[in-house]
Write an enzyme that holds these catalytic residues in place. Structure first.
Site, short mmCIF file in Angstrom:
data_model
loop_
_atom_site.label_atom_id
_atom_site.label_comp_id
_atom_site.label_asym_id
_atom_site.label_seq_id
_atom_site.Cartn_x
_atom_site.Cartn_y
_atom_site.Cartn_z
N TYR A 151 30.43 42.71 41.67
CA TYR A 151 31.80 42.62 41.09
C TYR A 151 31.59 42.26 39.59
O TYR A 151 32.05 42.87 38.69
CB TYR A 151 32.81 41.96 41.82
CG TYR A 151 34.17 42.15 41.03
CD1 TYR A 151 34.92 43.09 41.22
CD2 TYR A 151 34.63 41.00 40.48
CE1 TYR A 151 36.45 42.97 40.52
CE2 TYR A 151 35.81 40.77 40.04
CZ TYR A 151 36.74 41.99 40.07
OH TYR A 151 37.89 41.99 39.51
N LYS A 155 31.91 44.05 35.94
CA LYS A 155 32.88 43.63 34.89
C LYS A 155 32.22 43.36 33.64
O LYS A 155 32.55 43.74 32.46
CB LYS A 155 33.47 42.42 35.33
CG LYS A 155 34.70 42.91 36.49
CD LYS A 155 35.75 44.12 36.21
CE LYS A 155 36.76 44.14 37.07
NZ LYS A 155 37.36 45.49 36.94
N1 LIG Z 1 43.49 40.34 41.23
C1 LIG Z 1 42.67 39.67 40.61
O1 LIG Z 1 42.51 38.59 41.09
C2 LIG Z 1 42.10 40.25 39.52
C3 LIG Z 1 41.32 39.25 38.41
C4 LIG Z 1 40.65 39.81 37.57
C5 LIG Z 1 40.58 41.39 37.18
N2 LIG Z 1 41.20 41.96 38.37
C6 LIG Z 1 41.11 43.68 37.94
O2 LIG Z 1 42.49 44.48 37.72
C7 LIG Z 1 42.41 45.23 38.43
C8 LIG Z 1 43.25 45.60 39.01
O3 LIG Z 1 43.28 45.06 40.29
P1 LIG Z 1 44.28 44.83 41.65
O4 LIG Z 1 43.86 43.17 42.05
O5 LIG Z 1 45.65 44.79 41.11
O6 LIG Z 1 43.87 45.59 42.84
P2 LIG Z 1 44.53 46.49 43.71
O7 LIG Z 1 43.77 46.95 44.72
O8 LIG Z 1 46.13 46.20 44.11
O9 LIG Z 1 44.73 47.83 42.62
C9 LIG Z 1 43.56 48.81 42.51
C10 LIG Z 1 44.30 50.20 42.27
O10 LIG Z 1 43.04 51.10 42.30
C11 LIG Z 1 43.46 52.05 43.02
N3 LIG Z 1 42.09 52.87 43.09
C12 LIG Z 1 40.78 52.41 43.85
N4 LIG Z 1 39.88 53.40 43.80
C13 LIG Z 1 40.21 54.39 43.20
C14 LIG Z 1 39.85 55.73 42.75
N5 LIG Z 1 38.74 56.25 43.72
N6 LIG Z 1 40.40 56.40 42.19
C15 LIG Z 1 41.89 56.26 41.39
N7 LIG Z 1 42.37 55.05 41.99
C16 LIG Z 1 41.62 54.02 42.45
C17 LIG Z 1 43.61 51.79 44.35
O11 LIG Z 1 44.35 52.66 45.19
C18 LIG Z 1 44.75 50.52 43.98
O12 LIG Z 1 46.15 50.89 43.80
C19 LIG Z 1 41.04 45.75 38.66
O13 LIG Z 1 40.28 46.20 37.67
C20 LIG Z 1 40.45 44.44 39.00
O14 LIG Z 1 39.02 44.23 38.99
C21 LIG Z 1 41.91 41.60 39.34
#
Ligand SMILES: NC(=O)c1ccc[n+]([C@@H]2O[C@H](COP(=O)([O-])OP(=O)(O)OC[C@H]3O[C@@H](n4cnc5c(N)ncnc54)[C@H](O)[C@@H]3O)[C@@H](O)[C@H]2O)c1
Length: 247
Positions: A151, A155
């Protein structure tokens, strides 16, 4: 008057946790928001939740599909100003145990998908005379998080892409930046982080609280708006100083 009045945005993974938070904030600020996501049930729920949001069912791994969906949405919206590359697929494991298909899926969604979205959106942003692209990075690039090796590598690659995009597209008035949230409670993150994991993250955050989806969304509003008119090529951390302390 919103700071994004008249703007058209696409948020990939827009039905999920952070993406939907950003969508709500963009809609509040006057933008028309397209939610591109593979999960149709979640999309239907998100479209009810975010005022005026347009659901865009799409698998971001399929380059042709992404080009078709983005073109159609930009066409019916009269253009496109903002792309938020937010979709991700989570799988945590020690590097020696990472299954090949999970690595492929993470790369396809998190890195190649971001590139396909960029390729689809850029001509429309250029046609508008500029715009903003925001890539969702993570503090996992800066600190070692247990079982998150692949992961964090993805990133890190996204940060590198962000800097390169900022240079390649800056001449068109397109500002490309990354947002690196600390841990944010969402369905995706909770699929790989236990209750004890969340508590440990809280303890390691000098600000004494984790960023929320709304906190990340406000940073995404800043990066999309004129308030950040000369901010380009950076990764903005929204992590309560967690990475300064060291996870
Ligand atoms: N939540 C955290 O702690 C955190 C921290 C740092 C960065 N992020 C980043 O923030 C972003 C959102 O993460 P989140 O925590 O909201 O996750 P989440 O799982 O709630 O949301 C991710 C979304 O991506 C969609 N998705 C997955 N595969 C897909 C595909 N093939 N085509 C289209 N859509 C697709 C999913 O259906 C989902 O709605 C990500 O890039 C994640 O790496 C999250």
């Amino acid at each position: 008057m919103g700071v994004l009045d008249g703007k058209v945005a696409i948020i990939t993974g827009g039905a999920g946790g952070i993406g939907r938070g950003i969508a709500r904030a963009y809609a509040r600020e006057g933008a028309r928001v397209g939610l591109l996501d593979i999960d149709e049930a979640l999309l239907a729920e998100a479209a009810r939740d975010v005022p005026g949001a347009v659901p865009l069912p799409c698998d971001i791994c399929d380059r042709k599909q992404v080009l078709r969906v983005v073109d159609a949405y930009a066409g019916e919206s009269g253009g496109l100003d903002i792309l938020v590359n937010n979709a991700a697929y989570f799988f945590y494991a020690p590097l020696v145990d990472m299954p090949e298909d999970e690595v492929g899926r993470m790369l396809d969604v998190g890195l190649k998908g971001a590139l396909w979205s960029l390729q689809a959106a850029t001509p429309h942003l250029i046609a508008r005379g500029g715009g903003a692209i925001i890539n969702l990075s993570s503090v996992a690039v800066s600190v070692s998080i247990s079982r998150a090796g692949v992961y964090s590598a993805i990133k890190g690659a996204l940060d590198a892409l962000t800097r390169q995009q900022a240079v390649e597209l800056g001449g068109h008035g397109i500002r490309v930046n990354a947002l690196a949230p600390g841990p944010v409670v969402t369905p995706g993150a909770s699929s790989v982080i236990s209750e004890e994991g969340w508590a440990a993250r809280r303890r390691r955050t000098p600000l004494n609280r984790l960023a929320t989806r709304a906190d990340v969304a406000e940073a995404a509003v800043f990066l999309a708006s004129e308030s950040s008119a000369t901010v380009a090529g950076i990764t903005l951390k929204v992590d309560g100083a967690m990475t300064v302390l060291g996870y």
